[in-house]
Motif scaffolding. Sequence first.
Motif, PDB file in Angstrom:
ATOM      1  N   MET A   1       0.950  -1.289   0.000  1.00  0.00           N
ATOM      2  CA  MET A   1      -0.225  -0.006  -0.067  1.00  0.00           C
ATOM      3  C   MET A   1       0.920   1.295   0.104  1.00  0.00           C
ATOM      4  N   GLU A   2       1.939   1.147   0.771  1.00  0.00           N
ATOM      5  CA  GLU A   2       2.898   2.529   0.620  1.00  0.00           C
ATOM      6  C   GLU A   2       3.592   2.635  -0.534  1.00  0.00           C
ATOM      7  N   LEU A   3       3.750   1.801  -1.193  1.00  0.00           N
ATOM      8  CA  LEU A   3       4.454   1.952  -2.552  1.00  0.00           C
ATOM      9  C   LEU A   3       3.515   2.614  -3.700  1.00  0.00           C
ATOM     10  N   LEU A   4       1.938   2.067  -3.538  1.00  0.00           N
ATOM     11  CA  LEU A   4       0.954   2.713  -4.310  1.00  0.00           C
ATOM     12  C   LEU A   4       0.839   3.981  -3.901  1.00  0.00           C
ATOM     13  N   ARG A   5       0.802   4.527  -2.520  1.00  0.00           N
ATOM     14  CA  ARG A   5       0.338   5.792  -2.194  1.00  0.00           C
ATOM     15  C   ARG A   5       1.480   6.668  -2.642  1.00  0.00           C
ATOM     16  N   LYS A   6       2.647   6.257  -2.450  1.00  0.00           N
ATOM     17  CA  LYS A   6       3.688   7.141  -3.114  1.00  0.00           C
ATOM     18  C   LYS A   6       3.719   7.203  -4.592  1.00  0.00           C
ATOM     19  N   ALA A   7       3.171   6.138  -5.397  1.00  0.00           N
ATOM     20  CA  ALA A   7       3.001   6.367  -6.842  1.00  0.00           C
ATOM     21  C   ALA A   7       2.110   7.284  -7.133  1.00  0.00           C
ATOM     22  N   ARG A   8       1.024   7.265  -6.316  1.00  0.00           N
ATOM     23  CA  ARG A   8       0.191   8.227  -6.514  1.00  0.00           C
ATOM     24  C   ARG A   8       0.158   9.667  -6.181  1.00  0.00           C
ATOM     25  N   THR A   9       1.199   9.962  -5.548  1.00  0.00           N
ATOM     26  CA  THR A   9       1.606  11.405  -5.099  1.00  0.00           C
ATOM     27  C   THR A   9       2.760  11.794  -5.866  1.00  0.00           C
ATOM     28  N   ALA A  10       3.433  10.955  -6.235  1.00  0.00           N
ATOM     29  CA  ALA A  10       4.658  11.127  -7.254  1.00  0.00           C
ATOM     30  C   ALA A  10       4.315  12.394  -8.273  1.00  0.00           C
ATOM     31  N   PRO A  11       3.657  12.346  -9.065  1.00  0.00           N
ATOM     32  CA  PRO A  11       3.299  13.186 -10.211  1.00  0.00           C
ATOM     33  C   PRO A  11       3.129  14.567  -9.593  1.00  0.00           C
ATOM     34  N   GLY A  12       2.217  14.892  -8.574  1.00  0.00           N
ATOM     35  CA  GLY A  12       2.204  16.130  -8.052  1.00  0.00           C
ATOM     36  C   GLY A  12       3.195  16.738  -7.461  1.00  0.00           C
ATOM     37  N   ARG A  13       4.130  15.893  -6.713  1.00  0.00           N
ATOM     38  CA  ARG A  13       5.388  16.443  -5.866  1.00  0.00           C
ATOM     39  C   ARG A  13       6.342  16.679  -6.838  1.00  0.00           C
ATOM     40  N   LEU A  14       6.380  15.730  -8.064  1.00  0.00           N
ATOM     41  CA  LEU A  14       7.475  16.147  -8.940  1.00  0.00           C
ATOM     42  C   LEU A  14       7.370  17.328  -9.702  1.00  0.00           C
ATOM     43  N   ALA A  15       6.051  17.354 -10.266  1.00  0.00           N
ATOM     44  CA  ALA A  15       5.709  18.804 -11.039  1.00  0.00           C
ATOM     45  C   ALA A  15       5.896  19.940 -10.198  1.00  0.00           C
ATOM     46  N   ALA A  16       5.281  19.971  -9.117  1.00  0.00           N
ATOM     47  CA  ALA A  16       5.351  21.259  -8.316  1.00  0.00           C
ATOM     48  C   ALA A  16       6.640  21.500  -7.752  1.00  0.00           C
ATOM     49  N   GLY A  17       7.509  20.353  -7.146  1.00  0.00           N
ATOM     50  CA  GLY A  17       8.802  20.501  -6.892  1.00  0.00           C
ATOM     51  C   GLY A  17       9.758  20.862  -7.746  1.00  0.00           C
ATOM     52  N   ALA A  18       9.498  20.506  -8.921  1.00  0.00           N
ATOM     53  CA  ALA A  18      10.569  21.037 -10.189  1.00  0.00           C
ATOM     54  C   ALA A  18      10.437  22.409 -10.394  1.00  0.00           C
ATOM     55  N   TYR A  19       9.054  22.768 -10.563  1.00  0.00           N
ATOM     56  CA  TYR A  19       8.795  24.297 -10.723  1.00  0.00           C
ATOM     57  C   TYR A  19       9.317  25.101  -9.514  1.00  0.00           C
ATOM     58  N   ILE A  20       8.963  24.591  -8.516  1.00  0.00           N
ATOM     59  CA  ILE A  20       9.400  25.559  -7.477  1.00  0.00           C
ATOM     60  C   ILE A  20      10.916  25.797  -7.025  1.00  0.00           C
ATOM     61  N   LEU A  21      11.627  24.587  -7.357  1.00  0.00           N
ATOM     62  CA  LEU A  21      12.908  24.586  -7.278  1.00  0.00           C
ATOM     63  C   LEU A  21      13.782  25.305  -8.377  1.00  0.00           C
ATOM     64  N   HIS A  22      13.093  25.311  -9.432  1.00  0.00           N
ATOM     65  CA  HIS A  22      13.693  25.988 -10.633  1.00  0.00           C
ATOM     66  C   HIS A  22      13.479  27.611 -10.304  1.00  0.00           C
ATOM     67  N   SER A  23      12.210  27.996  -9.969  1.00  0.00           N
ATOM     68  CA  SER A  23      11.869  29.394  -9.672  1.00  0.00           C
ATOM     69  C   SER A  23      12.798  29.810  -8.446  1.00  0.00           C
ATOM     70  N   GLY A  24      13.083  29.095  -7.614  1.00  0.00           N
ATOM     71  CA  GLY A  24      14.225  29.538  -6.580  1.00  0.00           C
ATOM     72  C   GLY A  24      15.579  29.661  -7.071  1.00  0.00           C
ATOM     73  N   LEU A  25      15.898  28.758  -7.774  1.00  0.00           N
ATOM     74  CA  LEU A  25      17.263  28.769  -8.283  1.00  0.00           C
ATOM     75  C   LEU A  25      17.535  30.109  -9.258  1.00  0.00           C
ATOM     76  N   GLU A  26      16.439  30.307  -9.912  1.00  0.00           N
ATOM     77  CA  GLU A  26      16.470  31.465 -10.929  1.00  0.00           C
ATOM     78  C   GLU A  26      16.364  32.844 -10.044  1.00  0.00           C
ATOM     79  N   LYS A  27      15.831  32.842  -8.878  1.00  0.00           N
ATOM     80  CA  LYS A  27      15.813  33.944  -7.908  1.00  0.00           C
ATOM     81  C   LYS A  27      16.942  34.272  -7.241  1.00  0.00           C
ATOM     82  N   TRP A  28      17.692  33.161  -6.939  1.00  0.00           N
ATOM     83  CA  TRP A  28      18.901  33.180  -5.942  1.00  0.00           C
ATOM     84  C   TRP A  28      19.936  34.224  -6.414  1.00  0.00           C
ATOM     85  N   ASP A  29      20.185  34.259  -7.763  1.00  0.00           N
ATOM     86  CA  ASP A  29      21.136  35.470  -8.054  1.00  0.00           C
ATOM     87  C   ASP A  29      20.685  36.618  -8.923  1.00  0.00           C
ATOM     88  N   GLY A  30      19.428  36.755  -8.405  1.00  0.00           N
ATOM     89  CA  GLY A  30      18.621  37.995  -9.183  1.00  0.00           C
ATOM     90  C   GLY A  30      19.200  39.155  -8.859  1.00  0.00           C
TER      91      GLY A  30
END
Length: 142
Positions: A1-30
């Motif tokens: 069940m834990e593996l299924l739960r992680k698979a179910r939440t992975a797309p949202g975590r990946l999309a949001a995480g990549a977007y927010i991380l990229h945004s932060g890296l772009e601002k770091w040396d703004g």
Amino acid sequence: MELLRKARTAPGRLAAGAYILHSGLEKWDGGEEQAAGTHGMAAGAFPFLRSVPPRTFLRLLAATEIATGAALLAPFVPGALAGAALTGFSSGLVALYLRTPALRKPGSVWPTPEGIGVSKDVWLLAIGLGLLADAAAERREH
């Protein structure tokens, strides 16, 4: 069940995480112009931020985005913690949107053309709340 739960939440975590991380890296040396613009918008919505220097604000915002994005992308960070970080961060963004009249059509929550880029943060809030709800359901199962 834990593996299924992680698979179910992975797309949202990946999309949001990549977007927010990229945004932060772009601002770091703004530059000064980016710092002033970002700070001005935030201070307009949250007047207490006026006392924070624009460059300091931009760096703090970048660090928050980097930490939030990394937490979402790291599979070893529990969903409840990643969800809490995303919910807290995106709540601030949604509040900024709601407190800035120029981003919304008069008397409405719907965005103006200038507000479309900020209005999408409601989806980040939804992903964060979904992660928290999933973590709560998991605790009830155990």
